[in-house]
Design a protein around this motif. Structure first.
Motif, short mmCIF file in Angstrom:
data_model
loop_
_atom_site.label_atom_id
_atom_site.label_comp_id
_atom_site.label_asym_id
_atom_site.label_seq_id
_atom_site.Cartn_x
_atom_site.Cartn_y
_atom_site.Cartn_z
N THR A 1 -28.43 -31.90 -36.47
CA THR A 1 -28.85 -33.29 -36.22
C THR A 1 -27.76 -34.27 -36.65
O THR A 1 -27.47 -35.24 -35.95
CB THR A 1 -30.16 -33.57 -36.97
N GLU A 2 -27.16 -33.99 -37.79
CA GLU A 2 -26.11 -34.86 -38.31
C GLU A 2 -24.91 -34.91 -37.36
O GLU A 2 -24.30 -35.96 -37.17
CB GLU A 2 -25.66 -34.30 -39.66
N HIS A 3 -24.61 -33.76 -36.74
CA HIS A 3 -23.45 -33.68 -35.85
C HIS A 3 -23.78 -34.05 -34.41
O HIS A 3 -22.91 -34.04 -33.56
CB HIS A 3 -22.87 -32.25 -35.86
N SER A 4 -25.06 -34.37 -34.15
CA SER A 4 -25.49 -34.58 -32.77
C SER A 4 -25.58 -36.06 -32.43
O SER A 4 -26.20 -36.84 -33.17
CB SER A 4 -26.86 -33.91 -32.57
N ALA A 5 -25.01 -36.43 -31.29
CA ALA A 5 -25.11 -37.81 -30.82
C ALA A 5 -26.41 -38.04 -30.05
O ALA A 5 -26.81 -39.17 -29.81
CB ALA A 5 -23.93 -38.15 -29.93
N ILE A 6 -27.09 -36.95 -29.64
CA ILE A 6 -28.36 -37.07 -28.93
C ILE A 6 -29.49 -36.65 -29.88
O ILE A 6 -29.26 -35.90 -30.84
CB ILE A 6 -28.38 -36.20 -27.64
N PRO A 7 -30.71 -37.15 -29.64
CA PRO A 7 -31.81 -36.82 -30.54
C PRO A 7 -32.11 -35.31 -30.57
O PRO A 7 -32.14 -34.67 -29.52
CB PRO A 7 -33.01 -37.58 -29.97
N THR A 8 -32.34 -34.79 -31.75
CA THR A 8 -32.82 -33.41 -31.90
C THR A 8 -34.33 -33.45 -32.08
O THR A 8 -34.86 -34.32 -32.78
CB THR A 8 -32.17 -32.73 -33.10
#
Ligand code: KIV
Ligand code: NA
Length: 266
Positions: free
Chosen positions: A194-201
């Protein structure tokens, strides 16, 4: 008021706002969740085991998904409706995926589709996104692979599996997915993704660190027979409530106490 859009969800990610998603398989239930303000409804292929009486999601067909999805769209006004591409409806080729995703949008009226797989599905996601179809990805435990997994084991345990999950998350983001479901992965790893993701997890069995949470409605409402997975919280006890109502109705009829004068025409 208009429906929730993928832009609203991108904005929620930027603002650090968490949101809830539930599955729905019919207009009646979907309408309840829509009125309750659930922003995203998933016509999951979990309909196979939770609604249609199959053992797994594997037998679910496109025709079934179109019928159930159309009902959910008809029953809602505000929610973004996402429909699962069922097993065998997108793995053959990106062209097959495009054909079936278009069916769900044109015949059922959903606003987005979901499919399973990270790196293995990236090319397909890209083609759908290029065609203007919002795609939600689904990585970690992917239930359509139940027979390959030999059950429903927790995913991402150990360094190699954790790195694979991080690569899958990156691949679907780069392919243009608007969100990604993380199923049955250790909480720490889901938080890291989640921290590394630009899209919602969207977590299910992924602990508290994801941007959103999804539950299967029959599980969250206590409708499921028997045991539910560890990650489920039962917010109601509908199975017992309905069973009690049916038992009382049958007894009233046997005893002649229903219908009473108040339920009868003179
Ligand atoms: O089919 C389904 O219900 C799903 C959710 C568990 C994410 O894919
Ligand atoms: Na699914």
């Amino acid at each position: 008021s208009r429906r929730v859009t993928v832009r609203d969800l991108a904005k929620a990610k930027r603002n650090g706002e968490r949101w809830a998603m539930l599955t729905a398989y019919d207009a009646l239930t979907a309408g309840v969740f829509d009125e309750a303000g659930i922003p995203v409804l998933l016509v999951g292929d979990s309909a196979g085991n939770c609604h249609l009486g199959y053992e797994t999601t594997v037998p679910v067909t496109m025709d079934q998904m179109v019928m159930l999805s159309a009902a959910v769209v008809r029953g809602t006004k505000r929610a973004l409706v996402v429909a699962d591409l069922p097993f065998g409806s997108y793995q053959e080729s990106p062209a097959q995926a495009l054909h079936n995703a278009a069916r769900l949008m044109k015949e059922a009226g959903v606003q987005a589709v979901k499919l399973e797989g990270g790196e293995r599905s990236a090319r397909t996601i890209e083609l759908l996104v290029d065609a203007g179809i919002p795609v939600m990805a689904h990585i970690g435990l992917t239930p359509q692979s139940v027979h390959a997994f030999g059950g429903y084991p927790v995913q991402g345990r150990g360094d190699e599996a954790a790195h694979r999950l991080l690569r899958d998350a990156k691949a679907v983001q780069q392919a243009g997915a608007f969100a990604v479901v993380l199923e049955a992965v250790p909480a720490e790893l889901a938080a890291q993704v989640t921290e590394h993701s630009a899209i919602p997890t969207v977590g299910i069995g992924g602990g508290p660190g994801t941007d959103a949470q999804v539950l299967v409605w029959t599980d969250f409402a206590g409708m499921t027979a028997g045991r539910v997975p560890k990650f489920v919280k039962q917010y109601a006890n509908l199975r017992a409530t309905l069973a009690q109502a049916a038992t009382e109705f049958a007894a009233d009829v046997r005893e002649g106490t229903f219908p009473g004068p108040e339920h009868s025409f003179s």
